[in-house]
Design a protein around this motif. Structure first.
Motif, PDB file in Angstrom:
ATOM      1  N   TYR A  82      34.657  37.523  38.572  1.00 28.02           N
ATOM      2  CA  TYR A  82      35.166  36.321  39.400  1.00 28.02           C
ATOM      3  C   TYR A  82      35.957  35.199  38.086  1.00 28.02           C
ATOM      4  N   LYS A  83      36.125  35.290  37.177  1.00 27.21           N
ATOM      5  CA  LYS A  83      37.360  34.740  36.249  1.00 27.21           C
ATOM      6  C   LYS A  83      38.280  35.390  36.904  1.00 27.21           C
ATOM      7  N   ARG A  84      38.679  36.478  36.823  1.00 25.85           N
ATOM      8  CA  ARG A  84      39.876  37.558  37.228  1.00 25.85           C
ATOM      9  C   ARG A  84      39.980  36.777  38.548  1.00 25.85           C
ATOM     10  N   MET A  85      39.653  36.682  39.475  1.00 24.84           N
ATOM     11  CA  MET A  85      39.623  36.556  40.810  1.00 24.84           C
ATOM     12  C   MET A  85      40.076  35.237  40.618  1.00 24.84           C
ATOM     13  N   GLU A  86      39.906  34.324  39.625  1.00 22.88           N
ATOM     14  CA  GLU A  86      40.459  32.818  39.894  1.00 22.88           C
ATOM     15  C   GLU A  86      41.582  32.564  39.802  1.00 22.88           C
ATOM     16  N   ASP A  87      42.229  33.710  38.098  1.00 21.82           N
ATOM     17  CA  ASP A  87      43.204  33.948  37.678  1.00 21.82           C
ATOM     18  C   ASP A  87      44.511  34.820  38.099  1.00 21.82           C
ATOM     19  N   ASP A  88      43.618  35.695  39.294  1.00 20.20           N
ATOM     20  CA  ASP A  88      44.613  36.496  40.442  1.00 20.20           C
ATOM     21  C   ASP A  88      44.997  35.926  41.518  1.00 20.20           C
ATOM     22  N   GLY A  89      44.504  34.328  41.350  1.00 18.09           N
ATOM     23  CA  GLY A  89      44.441  33.412  42.623  1.00 18.09           C
ATOM     24  C   GLY A  89      43.759  33.768  43.579  1.00 18.09           C
ATOM     25  N   CYS A  90      42.725  34.073  43.794  1.00 20.34           N
ATOM     26  CA  CYS A  90      41.645  34.872  44.888  1.00 20.34           C
ATOM     27  C   CYS A  90      41.094  34.481  44.989  1.00 20.34           C
ATOM     28  N   ASP A  91      40.526  33.515  45.964  1.00 26.75           N
ATOM     29  CA  ASP A  91      39.802  32.486  46.216  1.00 26.75           C
ATOM     30  C   ASP A  91      37.751  33.190  46.333  1.00 26.75           C
ATOM     31  N   GLN A  92      37.641  32.658  45.760  1.00 30.37           N
ATOM     32  CA  GLN A  92      35.731  33.313  45.690  1.00 30.37           C
ATOM     33  C   GLN A  92      35.315  32.768  46.425  1.00 30.37           C
ATOM     34  N   THR A  93      34.783  33.969  47.587  1.00 33.73           N
ATOM     35  CA  THR A  93      33.807  33.005  48.667  1.00 33.73           C
ATOM     36  C   THR A  93      32.077  33.223  48.383  1.00 33.73           C
ATOM     37  N   VAL A  94      31.495  32.448  49.876  1.00 25.62           N
ATOM     38  CA  VAL A  94      30.548  32.115  49.648  1.00 25.62           C
ATOM     39  C   VAL A  94      29.757  33.848  49.268  1.00 25.62           C
ATOM     40  N   ARG A 110      25.151  44.804  35.263  1.00 21.80           N
ATOM     41  CA  ARG A 110      25.967  44.533  33.924  1.00 21.80           C
ATOM     42  C   ARG A 110      26.478  43.287  34.835  1.00 21.80           C
ATOM     43  N   MET A 111      25.722  42.346  34.290  1.00 21.47           N
ATOM     44  CA  MET A 111      26.563  40.294  34.889  1.00 21.47           C
ATOM     45  C   MET A 111      27.659  40.143  33.753  1.00 21.47           C
ATOM     46  N   ASP A 112      27.719  40.458  32.276  1.00 23.45           N
ATOM     47  CA  ASP A 112      28.726  40.333  32.056  1.00 23.45           C
ATOM     48  C   ASP A 112      29.874  40.623  33.200  1.00 23.45           C
ATOM     49  N   ASP A 113      29.992  42.156  33.132  1.00 24.34           N
ATOM     50  CA  ASP A 113      31.343  42.187  33.619  1.00 24.34           C
ATOM     51  C   ASP A 113      31.360  41.969  34.959  1.00 24.34           C
ATOM     52  N   ALA A 114      30.571  41.419  35.587  1.00 21.09           N
ATOM     53  CA  ALA A 114      30.675  41.012  36.944  1.00 21.09           C
ATOM     54  C   ALA A 114      31.494  39.729  36.739  1.00 21.09           C
ATOM     55  N   CYS A 115      30.360  38.867  35.908  1.00 23.20           N
ATOM     56  CA  CYS A 115      30.819  37.425  35.422  1.00 23.20           C
ATOM     57  C   CYS A 115      32.619  37.066  34.632  1.00 23.20           C
ATOM     58  N   ALA A 116      33.302  38.221  34.656  1.00 22.89           N
ATOM     59  CA  ALA A 116      34.453  38.657  33.730  1.00 22.89           C
ATOM     60  C   ALA A 116      35.185  38.460  35.474  1.00 22.89           C
ATOM     61  N   SER A 153      39.254  39.007  49.136  1.00 21.70           N
ATOM     62  CA  SER A 153      38.245  39.120  48.394  1.00 21.70           C
ATOM     63  C   SER A 153      36.782  39.961  48.486  1.00 21.70           C
ATOM     64  N   TYR A 154      37.204  40.803  49.696  1.00 21.69           N
ATOM     65  CA  TYR A 154      36.384  42.045  49.510  1.00 21.69           C
ATOM     66  C   TYR A 154      36.029  42.823  48.941  1.00 21.69           C
ATOM     67  N   CYS A 155      37.420  43.323  48.145  1.00 21.15           N
ATOM     68  CA  CYS A 155      37.254  43.913  47.318  1.00 21.15           C
ATOM     69  C   CYS A 155      36.640  43.490  46.065  1.00 21.15           C
ATOM     70  N   TYR A 156      37.159  42.461  45.597  1.00 14.91           N
ATOM     71  CA  TYR A 156      36.752  42.034  44.656  1.00 14.91           C
ATOM     72  C   TYR A 156      35.115  41.721  44.491  1.00 14.91           C
ATOM     73  N   ASN A 157      34.615  41.295  45.701  1.00 14.45           N
ATOM     74  CA  ASN A 157      32.720  40.963  45.796  1.00 14.45           C
ATOM     75  C   ASN A 157      32.212  42.730  46.136  1.00 14.45           C
ATOM     76  N   VAL A 158      32.777  43.346  46.388  1.00 14.02           N
ATOM     77  CA  VAL A 158      31.812  45.023  46.167  1.00 14.02           C
ATOM     78  C   VAL A 158      31.791  44.880  44.977  1.00 14.02           C
ATOM     79  N   LEU A 159      33.069  44.531  44.513  1.00 16.76           N
ATOM     80  CA  LEU A 159      32.618  45.288  42.400  1.00 16.76           C
ATOM     81  C   LEU A 159      32.036  44.524  41.814  1.00 16.76           C
ATOM     82  N   ILE A 160      31.680  43.944  41.925  1.00 16.62           N
ATOM     83  CA  ILE A 160      31.246  42.354  41.357  1.00 16.62           C
ATOM     84  C   ILE A 160      29.852  43.082  41.747  1.00 16.62           C
TER      85      ILE A 160
END
Length: 657
Positions: A493-505, A485-491, A470-477
């Motif tokens: 966010y979805k990918r995190m879910e698909d990869d089974g990585c928990d979104q954090t606060v 680039r909010m569309d990419d950021a939201c995409a 999640s650290y890694c996803y978060n810095v990229l988001i």
DNA sequence: TTAGGGTTAG
């Protein structure tokens, strides 16, 4: 009548080498061998003092060496052959002594194989000598405990296997019944309890305690402490506290520093740092004991892990004030310097570092790394890099953690080319890079607005087989959001879910912030709701982001409503009220800030004096000194005015009248 | 007999 083997080893070896000769006379029956040469040693030069330990028989070393040499599959046959060749029969005392031997102690599996491979006659002899039988089991358990506590050896079983073997041995020992256990001596009970404590076998430990009492052995303080430690290590803190209380009632075994240290460790492991600290006071004030370096190190480690750095630092200062300066272990420096660094005091950390060297304690990589990291976070580029040079000069080995910190520092300082160069040179040098290196670089490029490079690194990392967390996803988001680039950021966010990585606060805070900046308020609110629905507790920073976005877009009451919704959930970020007032003041909406302050006081959510201080500070921060001064010299918030016969608190909104 | 490292995000 037993016949003991007094024939010197050399003669029997010589006899054995002639075995099988066709004209040899019939062999005598096997002779018992005892572990120690007879006390009536004919040699006048033998160690004569009665108190000195008996001389071990030369056969002991030969049998031990056979046990260590023979593979398990052939040990039984090898033993039989050995005894047949030399016409020997192992006595129960011999078997017990062999298992006690310092050469077998670090080798539990060969010891166990030896015990299991004894000729049936020897096993039967042991049964009729329960004293030696008990000794065998005690030695075997000691061996397994030794192997599970010492650093992993290739031949040693892992901790679970050792515990399983030990459990089986205790079951066998129990099966021999109370008669055998009456032979437990003070020293064998101590050994048994120590072993079971080290193996973490709580139930067996309590059984051994009862067996010892049954054998009439009075527990010493050492045994009590071993029991305490075993209970604490098995997580049975309540039982340990009961044992501790029982000790306190008996003068002979009143708890000592070690007892207190063990109990303190128990509280620390149970996350009860407060109770641990209470025992520290108790040991000094009531028990009149002086805490030692173990006491301090245990408590410092606890507070360091819990993130209560000031307490950790305070404990270290206490050690210094007590004049323990020259006896402070290196690890205490690791903890206090680490705590000072994490508490944002790298220069104080540096001062402790110099004091440490003066006292003759060597630095290690952990200390250097913590200081470099902290200097970097503090924006002290020169100091961080100079300290890195000093570390290199010290001759300490630079490993991937240190390089990870260096890459992170270079990214922070905006030296992206150097960061990449350092990273690539690590790969060439064979220093194991990891996801943390990639995360620092992705963040560095993202913060520099070079988010395409961030994405490339992210994909390279995955291609190399590292799983982004999640650290890694978060810095990229974050990088994408900061580049609009909010569309990419939201995409992502979805990918995190698909990869089974928990979104954090953090994930939600980054997205909410980005969406408000793009004026997509409703989408931002949707993410807030999704976060709450997922049961993720908002932090002060998350609420600040939301409140700020809402207030700046004129939706002040919406922010208040959300804050009110959080209250029944038991979630009120500690500084929420302060944050809201700050956000409103910063946006120049002082009237709204005052309205909010009145609302908070009216609902009894804050102490009026505190709200008043918050308002004064917020006004000052926003640059409105006039209003701040007016507030300071007024009774607003804390005073009362008369309206007829009724006393009313002076409202914040009167600031504008 | 008791204690034992450092790195990544808004």
């Amino acid at each position: 009548m037993r016949r003991f083997c007094h024939v010197p080893l050399c003669r029997r070896v010589a006899a054995a080498s002639h075995g099988g000769h066709p004209h040899q006379p019939p062999l005598p029956p096997p002779e018992w061998i005892e572990p120690y040469t007879d006390l009536s040693d004919p040699s006048p030069y033998a160690a004569s003092s009665a108190s000195s330990s008996p001389t071990p028989s030369p056969w002991l070393a030969r049998v031990v060496s056979l046990v260590l040499r023979s593979p398990p599959a052939t040990l039984a046959a090898d033993l039989r052959a050995f005894c047949a060749t030399f016409l020997l029969r192992l006595s129960p005392a011999f078997v017990a002594a062999a298992l006690r031997s310092p050469h077998l102690l670090p080798n539990p599996l060969p010891s166990l194989h030896f015990y299991r491979s004894l000729p049936s006659a020897v096993a039967a002899d042991l049964l009729s000598h329960p004293h030696h039988l008990v000794s065998c089991y005690v030695s075997l358990l000691r061996s397994f405990a030794h192997s599970s506590s010492s650093s992993s050896r290739e031949a040693a079983p892992d901790a679970d296997a050792a515990a399983a073997h030990a459990r089986q041995l205790v079951a066998e020992l129990r099966a021999h019944g109370d008669t055998a256990l009456r032979h437990l001596t003070p020293s064998s009970s101590a050994s048994l309890i120590r072993s079971l404590a080290a193996l973490g076998l709580a139930e067996e430990l309590l059984w051994a305690w009862k067996a010892m009492r049954l054998a009439g052995v009075e527990p010493s303080r050492l045994i009590y402490n071993c029991l305490l430690d075993g209970l604490v290590n098995a997580g049975l803190l309540d039982t340990a506290v009961n044992v501790f209380d029982a000790m306190s009632t008996e003068d002979q075994v009143r708890p000592d520093v070690v007892s207190y240290n063990i109990l303190i460790k128990g509280y620390c492991r149970a996350g009860r740092a407060h109770d641990a600290m209470a025992r520290l006071s108790e040991m000094q004030e009531q028990a009149k004991l002086t805490p030692d370096k173990v006491t301090y190190l245990t408590l410092m480690q606890c507070h360091y892990s819990e993130g209560t750095f000031p307490v950790c630092i305070g404990l270290f200062q206490e050690m210094e004030e007590r004049g323990m300066g020259n006896d402070i272990p290196q690890h205490a420096y690791v903890l206090v310097i680490g705590a000072l660094c994490k508490d944002g005091k790298p220069f104080e950390g540096m001062a402790v570092f110099e004091r440490m060297l003066k006292r003759g304690c060597a630095a290690n990589a952990a200390i250097y790394t913590a200081l470099i990291d902290s200097m970097g976070k503090f924006g002290r580029e020169k100091e961080a890099m100079a300290f890195f040079e000093r570390m290199k000069d010290s001759g300490l080995k630079l490993d991937s953690v240190t390089y990870g910190v260096i890459v992170n520092c270079l990214c922070r300082f905006g030296k992206l080319d150097e960061a990449v160069a350092c990273f690539r040179s690590c790969q060439e040098k064979g220093i194991a890079v990891n996801a943390i290196f990639y995360t620092s670089l992705i963040d560095g490029f993202g913060k520099a607005g070079m988010v395409d490079q961030s994405k490339e690194l992210f994909e390279e990392m995955i291609a190399k087989g590292f799983v982004p967390d999640s650290y890694c996803y978060n810095v990229l988001i974050d990088g994408l959001a900061k580049s609009g680039r909010m569309d990419d950021a939201c995409a992502l966010y979805k990918r995190m879910e698909d990869d089974g990585c928990d979104q954090t606060v953090y994930t939600y805070t980054i997205l909410i912030d980005g969406l408000f900046k793009e004026h997509k308020n409703e989408e931002a609110l949707k993410f807030w709701d999704a976060m709450i629905d997922k049961g993720i507790t908002p932090t002060a920073a998350a609420f600040r982001t939301l409140a700020s976005g809402l207030c700046l877009s004129g939706k002040f009451s919406r922010a208040c409503r959300i804050l009110d919704e959080l209250a029944p959930m038991g979630v009120i970020p500690e500084t929420a009220h302060e944050d809201m007032i700050n956000v409103l003041c910063k946006a120049g909406r002082f009237k709204q800030a005052c309205k909010l302050a009145d609302g908070i006081v009216q609902k009894g959510r804050e102490i009026p004096g505190r709200v008043r201080t918050m308002m004064i500070n917020a006004l000052r921060k926003a640059g409105n000194t006039d209003l701040a001064v007016k507030l300071v010299h007024s009774k607003i918030g804390i005073g009362y005015e008369r309206s007829g016969s009724i006393k009313r608190r002076v409202k914040f909104q009167t600031l504008f009248q």
